[in-house]
Design an enzyme around this catalytic site. Structure first.
Site, short mmCIF file in Angstrom:
data_model
loop_
_atom_site.label_atom_id
_atom_site.label_comp_id
_atom_site.label_asym_id
_atom_site.label_seq_id
_atom_site.Cartn_x
_atom_site.Cartn_y
_atom_site.Cartn_z
N TYR A 147 82.77 12.77 61.67
CA TYR A 147 82.36 11.62 60.87
C TYR A 147 83.03 11.59 59.49
CZ TYR A 147 78.72 9.66 63.86
OH TYR A 147 78.05 9.04 64.87
N ASP A 187 78.18 18.68 77.78
CA ASP A 187 78.13 17.86 79.00
C ASP A 187 76.97 18.29 79.89
OD1 ASP A 187 79.47 20.27 79.34
OD2 ASP A 187 81.04 19.47 80.65
N ASP A 204 74.65 12.62 67.64
CA ASP A 204 74.55 11.16 67.69
C ASP A 204 74.31 10.72 69.13
OD1 ASP A 204 74.78 8.45 66.83
OD2 ASP A 204 76.83 8.44 67.63
N ASP A 258 70.44 9.61 71.10
CA ASP A 258 70.19 8.32 71.76
C ASP A 258 69.71 8.54 73.18
OD1 ASP A 258 70.88 6.70 69.60
OD2 ASP A 258 72.09 5.35 70.84
C1 IPM Z 1 72.84 6.90 64.03
C2 IPM Z 1 73.77 5.74 64.07
C3 IPM Z 1 74.82 5.94 63.00
C4 IPM Z 1 75.59 7.20 63.34
C5 IPM Z 1 75.77 4.74 62.80
C6 IPM Z 1 74.99 3.47 62.48
C7 IPM Z 1 76.80 5.00 61.75
O1 IPM Z 1 74.31 5.60 65.35
O2 IPM Z 1 72.20 7.11 62.97
O3 IPM Z 1 72.74 7.61 65.02
O4 IPM Z 1 76.50 7.17 64.17
O5 IPM Z 1 75.26 8.25 62.78
MG MG Z 2 73.52 6.92 66.78
#
Ligand code: IPM
Ligand code: MG
Length: 351
Positions: A139, A217, A241, A245
């Site tokens: 990042y 993975d 990240d 999710d």
């Molecule tokens: C998160 C989001 C952010 C990230 C984006 C919005 C930059 O996906 O907080 O997970 O990738 O960190």
């Molecule tokens: Mg994210």
């Protein structure tokens, strides 16, 4: 106590869910003085000032005791390079506040198993937390550039960066089921080799916590085949990240999940869900993630764990009693969920 809270609602559903979180905070903290000051961030800020993170917003956040954040991202910026997108506002703020630890708990509420994409027997009892390193890796790594036919990003980690997030994760595990799964790609990446070495060293300080290493993975696969086996998941920025999710939908809806980003200065609290511009302004957004983030703020930034527990209990009661937004096949609006949580808070304090 006076609590100075910077409120950055951002884009899409951000403003609706933060407004509800503020109402719940006021209802839960009657014996403290709460000062909320709003600032612009993300697409809303670009439209108003040309900057995703205006200087006044950065200053506001730095001078606060904690930041309550909504969401950033709007479709009209899709064709823009990263530096000119709404997301740059959040990334800039993470940098400005020195936020290096992102905590994302994912827990299935009893009775909500049917909303998970996994079979009820596979999801029942899942209670895990992702500790995502937030300040390093791809990042922020330099150099970075995009040319016409090639592009470059840099993944770099230092021992210090790995150590501090690992220690935090092990400490959290001591108060939970005492298991850390450290996620990396040590069979391919040098950064992961360092990650594994440092995490193994840190684990020696916590002999009561069991450490296991998982390749990213395989971990992604186990999150959907056997999520009950995880307690604390510890990982670097990009893997975190993605995995957070994945973990978040296990709980039935990404709208349910809160997060905290901790670091050197004021911490930042935001729902895990994004700006969801397709449902913005319609009262359809689930405020649970924002309300849970407000509870985390009380716990981590202000040590008000009694109030934080009360919010979490009230939220759980409101949702399990059936006050639910459309993501959980309910008919309640965003603010109706907030009102139900406030009613449960009042009921809880009378009991
Ligand atoms: C998160 C989001 C952010 C990230 C984006 C919005 C930059 O996906 O907080 O997970 O990738 O960190
Ligand atoms: Mg994210």
């Amino acid at each position: 106590m006076t609590l100075k809270i910077a409120v950055l609602p951002g884009d899409g559903v951000g403003p609706e869910v933060t407004a509800v979180a503020i109402k719940v905070l006021r209802a839960a903290c009657t014996s403290h003085e709460l000062h909320f000051t709003e600032g612009l961030i993300g697409g809303a800020a670009i439209h108003a000032t040309g900057q995703a993170l205006p200087d006044v917003t950065r200053q506001l956040a730095l001078e606060s005791n904690a930041v309550l954040f909504g969401a950033v991202g709007l479709p009209e910026f899709d064709a823009q390079p990263p530096a000119r997108r709404p997301e740059a506002g959040l990334l800039g703020l993470r940098k400005a506040l020195g936020l290096w630890a992102n905590l994302r708990p994912a827990r299935i509420l009893p009775g909500l198993e049917e909303f998970s994409p996994l079979r009820p027997e596979r999801i029942a009892g899942v209670d895990l937390i992702v500790f995502r390193e937030l300040a390093g890796g791809l990042y922020y790594g330099q150099p970075r550039e995009k040319a016409v036919d090639s592009a470059l990003n840099t993944m770099r980690y230092t021992r210090h960066e790995v150590e501090r997030i690992a220690r935090l994760a092990f400490k959290a595990a001591q108060g939970r089921r005492k298991k850390v799964t450290s996620v990396d790609k040590a069979n391919v990446l040098e950064c992961s080799g360092l990650w594994r070495e440092v995490v193994t060293d840190v684990a020696r300080e916590f002999p009561d916590v069991k450490l296991e290493h998982a390749l990213v993975d395989s971990c992604a696969m186990q999150l959907v085949t056997d999520p009950q086996r995880f307690d604390v998941l510890l990982t670097e920025n990009m893997f975190g990240d993605i995995l957070s999710d994945e973990a978040s939908v296990l709980a039935g809806s990404i709208g349910m999940l809160p997060s905290a980003s901790l670091g050197e200065g004021p911490a930042l609290y935001e729902p895990v869900h994004g700006s969801a511009p397709d449902i913005a302004g319609q009262g359809k957004a689930n405020p649970a993630g924002a309300i849970g983030s407000a509870a985390m703020m009380l716990r981590f930034s202000f040590s008000l764990s009694r109030e934080a527990d009360a919010i979490e209990r009230a939220l759980e009661k409101a949702i399990t009693s059936g006050v639910r937004t459309p993501d959980l096949r309910g008919t309640a609006t965003t603010s109706e969920v907030g009102d139900a949580v406030i009613r449960e808070l009042a009921r809880g304090s009378r009991e």
